[in-house]
Design an enzyme around this catalytic site. Sequence first.
Site, PDB file in Angstrom:
ATOM      1  N   GLN A 108      -8.431  12.838 -53.457  1.00 49.24           N
ATOM      2  CA  GLN A 108      -7.467  12.486 -54.500  1.00 49.24           C
ATOM      3  C   GLN A 108      -7.627  11.036 -54.950  1.00 49.24           C
ATOM      4  OE1 GLN A 108      -3.415  12.461 -53.068  1.00 49.24           O
ATOM      5  NE2 GLN A 108      -2.548  12.795 -55.109  1.00 49.24           N
ATOM      6  N   TYR A 114      -5.886   8.896 -57.082  1.00 49.69           N
ATOM      7  CA  TYR A 114      -4.727   8.420 -57.850  1.00 49.69           C
ATOM      8  C   TYR A 114      -4.586   6.902 -57.695  1.00 49.69           C
ATOM      9  CZ  TYR A 114      -2.404  12.941 -58.975  1.00 49.69           C
ATOM     10  OH  TYR A 114      -2.058  14.157 -59.467  1.00 49.69           O
ATOM     11  N   GLU A 143       2.612  18.257 -53.625  1.00 48.28           N
ATOM     12  CA  GLU A 143       2.223  17.433 -52.480  1.00 48.28           C
ATOM     13  C   GLU A 143       3.452  17.147 -51.616  1.00 48.28           C
ATOM     14  OE1 GLU A 143       0.278  13.776 -53.565  1.00 48.28           O
ATOM     15  OE2 GLU A 143       0.192  13.067 -51.493  1.00 48.28           O
ATOM     16  N   SER A 179       6.333   6.740 -52.035  1.00 45.78           N
ATOM     17  CA  SER A 179       7.060   6.197 -50.882  1.00 45.78           C
ATOM     18  C   SER A 179       8.497   6.715 -50.870  1.00 45.78           C
ATOM     19  CB  SER A 179       7.072   4.672 -50.951  1.00 45.78           C
ATOM     20  OG  SER A 179       7.999   4.249 -51.930  1.00 45.78           O
ATOM     21  N   ASN A 180       9.136   6.620 -49.725  1.00 46.52           N
ATOM     22  CA  ASN A 180      10.520   7.102 -49.630  1.00 46.52           C
ATOM     23  C   ASN A 180      11.462   6.318 -50.539  1.00 46.52           C
ATOM     24  OD1 ASN A 180       9.420   8.826 -47.813  1.00 46.52           O
ATOM     25  ND2 ASN A 180      10.935   8.474 -46.196  1.00 46.52           N
TER      26      ASN A 180
HETATM   27  C1  LIG Z   1      -2.721   6.811 -44.948  1.00 50.14           C
HETATM   28  C2  LIG Z   1      -2.613   6.855 -46.428  1.00 50.14           C
HETATM   29  C3  LIG Z   1      -3.308   7.820 -47.143  1.00 50.14           C
HETATM   30  C4  LIG Z   1      -3.256   7.850 -48.533  1.00 50.14           C
HETATM   31  N1  LIG Z   1      -4.019   8.786 -49.201  1.00 50.14           N
HETATM   32  C5  LIG Z   1      -4.097   8.711 -50.547  1.00 50.14           C
HETATM   33  C6  LIG Z   1      -5.012   9.539 -51.269  1.00 50.14           C
HETATM   34  O1  LIG Z   1      -5.709  10.365 -50.694  1.00 50.14           O
HETATM   35  N2  LIG Z   1      -5.097   9.399 -52.605  1.00 50.14           N
HETATM   36  C7  LIG Z   1      -4.326   8.504 -53.291  1.00 50.14           C
HETATM   37  O2  LIG Z   1      -4.430   8.433 -54.498  1.00 50.14           O
HETATM   38  N3  LIG Z   1      -3.443   7.692 -52.640  1.00 50.14           N
HETATM   39  C8  LIG Z   1      -3.325   7.782 -51.289  1.00 50.14           C
HETATM   40  N4  LIG Z   1      -2.453   6.936 -50.615  1.00 50.14           N
HETATM   41  C9  LIG Z   1      -1.737   5.899 -51.377  1.00 50.14           C
HETATM   42  C10 LIG Z   1      -0.252   6.055 -51.436  1.00 50.14           C
HETATM   43  O3  LIG Z   1       0.131   7.036 -52.328  1.00 50.14           O
HETATM   44  C11 LIG Z   1       0.333   4.671 -51.781  1.00 50.14           C
HETATM   45  O4  LIG Z   1       0.146   3.872 -50.653  1.00 50.14           O
HETATM   46  C12 LIG Z   1       1.776   4.715 -52.139  1.00 50.14           C
HETATM   47  O5  LIG Z   1       1.944   5.299 -53.394  1.00 50.14           O
HETATM   48  C13 LIG Z   1       2.420   3.315 -52.156  1.00 50.14           C
HETATM   49  O6  LIG Z   1       1.704   2.450 -52.963  1.00 50.14           O
HETATM   50  P1  LIG Z   1       1.233   1.028 -52.432  1.00 50.14           P
HETATM   51  O7  LIG Z   1       0.567   1.231 -51.147  1.00 50.14           O
HETATM   52  O8  LIG Z   1       0.485   0.359 -53.502  1.00 50.14           O
HETATM   53  O9  LIG Z   1       2.572   0.249 -52.154  1.00 50.14           O
HETATM   54  P2  LIG Z   1       3.492  -0.492 -53.253  1.00 50.14           P
HETATM   55  O10 LIG Z   1       3.683   0.392 -54.392  1.00 50.14           O
HETATM   56  O11 LIG Z   1       2.967  -1.839 -53.487  1.00 50.14           O
HETATM   57  O12 LIG Z   1       4.866  -0.567 -52.468  1.00 50.14           O
HETATM   58  C14 LIG Z   1       5.194  -1.590 -51.540  1.00 50.14           C
HETATM   59  C15 LIG Z   1       6.642  -1.401 -51.136  1.00 50.14           C
HETATM   60  O13 LIG Z   1       7.473  -1.571 -52.287  1.00 50.14           O
HETATM   61  C16 LIG Z   1       8.309  -0.436 -52.448  1.00 50.14           C
HETATM   62  N5  LIG Z   1       8.562  -0.254 -53.868  1.00 50.14           N
HETATM   63  C17 LIG Z   1       7.663  -0.212 -54.869  1.00 50.14           C
HETATM   64  N6  LIG Z   1       8.280  -0.006 -56.028  1.00 50.14           N
HETATM   65  C18 LIG Z   1       9.612   0.086 -55.768  1.00 50.14           C
HETATM   66  C19 LIG Z   1      10.781   0.291 -56.574  1.00 50.14           C
HETATM   67  N7  LIG Z   1      10.686   0.450 -57.891  1.00 50.14           N
HETATM   68  N8  LIG Z   1      11.966   0.342 -55.965  1.00 50.14           N
HETATM   69  C20 LIG Z   1      12.081   0.178 -54.627  1.00 50.14           C
HETATM   70  N9  LIG Z   1      10.998  -0.026 -53.824  1.00 50.14           N
HETATM   71  C21 LIG Z   1       9.790  -0.068 -54.394  1.00 50.14           C
HETATM   72  C22 LIG Z   1       7.526   0.696 -51.827  1.00 50.14           C
HETATM   73  O14 LIG Z   1       8.362   1.753 -51.481  1.00 50.14           O
HETATM   74  C23 LIG Z   1       6.935   0.001 -50.626  1.00 50.14           C
HETATM   75  O15 LIG Z   1       7.886  -0.064 -49.615  1.00 50.14           O
HETATM   76  C24 LIG Z   1      -2.459   6.915 -49.224  1.00 50.14           C
HETATM   77  C25 LIG Z   1      -1.747   5.961 -48.521  1.00 50.14           C
HETATM   78  C26 LIG Z   1      -1.808   5.917 -47.138  1.00 50.14           C
HETATM   79  C27 LIG Z   1      -1.024   4.877 -46.412  1.00 50.14           C
END
Ligand SMILES: Cc1cc2nc3c(=O)[nH]c(=O)nc-3n(C[C@H](O)[C@H](O)[C@H](O)COP(=O)(O)OP(=O)(O)OC[C@H]3O[C@@H](n4cnc5c(N)ncnc54)[C@H](O)[C@@H]3O)c2cc1C
Lengths: 388, 365
Positions: free
Chosen positions: A126, A128, A244, A373-374
């Site tokens: 994936q 994304y 998902e 994220s949650n």
């Molecule tokens: C082990 C693992 C496997 C993964 N596998 C895939 C994969 O196969 N393909 C893929 O595409 N992605 C994958 N992901 C990515 C995953 O979807 C992202 O990590 C996730 O969407 C969070 O984005 P970020 O890591 O950039 O954190 P950020 O978006 O930078 O978030 C940081 C913190 O800010 C909080 N936050 C952000 N915006 C807001 C808001 N508006 N209000 C309140 N809180 C907020 C978040 O909840 C988090 O606590 C994976 C991630 C992990 C950890």
Amino acid sequence: MDTTFSPEDEDFRALVRDFVENNLPPEYARIVAEGGYLNKEQLLDWHAILRRQGWLAYNWPVEFGGTGWGPVKTHIFDEEMARADAPKVLAFNFKMLAPVLMKFGSQEQCDYYLPRMIDGTDWWCQGYSEPGAGSDLASIRTTAVRDGDDYIVNGQKTWTTLGQYANMIFCLVRTSNEGKPQAGISFLLIDLATPGIEMRPIRTIDGGYEINEVFFTNVRVPASNLVGAENEGWTYAKYLLTYERTGIAMVGASKKKLTRLKDLFAEKSRSLSVHEKALLAARIARVEIDLANMDTTNMRVLASVAGGGAPGAESSMLKILGSEIHQELDSLIRRVVGRDAQALRSGEQAPAGATNAAGVYFNNRKLSIYGGSNEIQKNIISKMILGL
Amino acid sequence: MDFTHTEERQMVVDTLARYIQNEYNLSDRNDAAASPQGFSDVHWNNLAELGMFGVFFTEEQGGFGGSAFDVAAVFQELGRGLVVEPLLDCVLRSGHVLAAAGDFERLAKVITGASRYVVAQAHTTGDRVTAKQSEAGWILNGTAPMVKFAAGADTIVLSAQSGADAAQASFFLIDPTANGVAITHHDTFDGGSASDIHFADLAISSDALLGSAHHADTIVRTAENWACLAICAEALGIMEAIKETTLDYLRTRTQFGTVIGRFQALQHRMAQVLLEIEQARSAVINAAAAVNKSETDCDKALSAAKYSIGRIGTLVAEEAIQLHGGIGMTWEYEMGHFAKRLVMIDHEMGNADHHLARYMQFDLV
Ligand SMILES: Cc1cc2nc3c(=O)[nH]c(=O)nc-3n(C[C@H](O)[C@H](O)[C@H](O)COP(=O)(O)OP(=O)(O)OC[C@H]3O[C@@H](n4cnc5c(N)ncnc54)[C@H](O)[C@@H]3O)c2cc1C
């Protein structure tokens, strides 16, 4: 109101249980029980075992080669599989891309790609997330620029789960900068063997290797690999995400984990003082109650989805509850293992009681981060269900 | 009331902080932590040379500190730097055993860093080591499980059951390479090592007895109190480091066109983390203040502290990873290693439940 399964459902459960008992290689069950992951060869072997039974694409409609099961049967299947520590089928193939292709893909794409998912030819991952686009997925910057019959793709994806085993990646790419960021996104299927693609491993906090970053430099992708219409990718992407998330409810897996936790507790708690034992027992009781409640919440959501498919904003509820309960179970297993949880399982000679409890606990912190994220799920609930 | 450090103590803390800042980098730390010994001899020697080991002992004992606040201040700083070198196991705890047994000669070598002793407490736990008196000395049998950093020690200070019950325990100085001693080393999840030490009819001479026979139990408990205070202070330092890193991240990570620290949902989470860490800080102060009080007061305050840092430490680690998103799940990112150590601290010396249960037993149940 009737919370029981029908006799027919119970027969089905027995059938699945019997099948798994006789067909699941013990080695695979052991790996899953220890919180590990099968390698590519092993998972493909398990896929083949399920395929021979006609249960590999178990969440697909009959016309695409699936089982046509409704939500209840699907739930029973998931639960029995988890109960036996059976590996989960590759979600990227069966639970993410396939539903999108069925709904939005062309006939040719369905005819070509769906059978290849089943026969093991294609392993999808994936694409994304990007370094700058996680929660704010619509801000992706990987571009796809039309050039004759091709798109030329440039940019970077990251956190790509099991990319090291994949030969295909489905990507969100930017095809336009006009209007809202969501409006310029397209859904593109890319062969990882195409020149200009580089995959690099990312080591996780627990020392494991399951995620990657993927770099695209002038990668030529046939325009026929576009799913649906150009600049409509956001709709498809969101559709996929609700699928998902439902998987992330993990009721079956949590039930299994609870059993393991209670077994461990019975074995290890003998050496605890009566009060310490009671405190720990109270924690276990609490999570057991949460899980029983959630089991019913999950069934209620599933029941409200007439004729299968995926629930809408309710999937956010299941994702939060499911991940938190699962994480609490991991946390408790770590606690029950106690002092021995310090030892690395991969170490030269792990202590007899070591179960990689700490590693699994840390690894599963991901459950509340990925799949949206949650915090993002709570934003969705606030907006879509509460109307705030 | 005065919650500031003395000038001397502040100097020690500053020296240590400077050393960590300039000389101690995390990737080297992780390499050393993954080595069989589990830490670096170079850093060990440097920390000894800086005089850090003497801080844990009074002048009469051959050191130049020895107050509970000295111990807490140093360990807090070690925590901030995620220092893996076993000052707790190979200096503080074993040094206090040697001091209580009146062996100042050996203690002097501990303070200079020349000798490394590790305490294997095996007279009360389920897996016990028994010592039977023989003509020539003693015969030892049993297992001391998960002794931290035994891999780096040149001598094991074993507390074994030498009489009818656990209260009858004695210390023995054991050469880990002796025949009859079998050691299984484990790498630990947070870096470093722990070992199961097996004794099979190990015959030792009477010289190996440290102090007088049957007096180990109270000494072990005193040394354990020091160790408990130290690990709580270490945890506090780790929490501070994690808080700073997470705050930096909230201030710089941009999503939805703004830094994520602007989201009120996250602000409140971080505010809660701050409150909890301040509570942990107070718990450590309470524990340090109670170390020289009556046994009950001391035990209560230490259990209160270990319970608090166990609960709060896990919360801080989990929140930090969550607020970082994906980057918090990577090995490459330093914060994760702090989070791992913080959670693993709850697996040493009794976890939050253990200490809450002990606390309850004083006058509640
Ligand atoms: C082990 C693992 C496997 C993964 N596998 C895939 C994969 O196969 N393909 C893929 O595409 N992605 C994958 N992901 C990515 C995953 O979807 C992202 O990590 C996730 O969407 C969070 O984005 P970020 O890591 O950039 O954190 P950020 O978006 O930078 O978030 C940081 C913190 O800010 C909080 N936050 C952000 N915006 C807001 C808001 N508006 N209000 C309140 N809180 C907020 C978040 O909840 C988090 O606590 C994976 C991630 C992990 C950890």
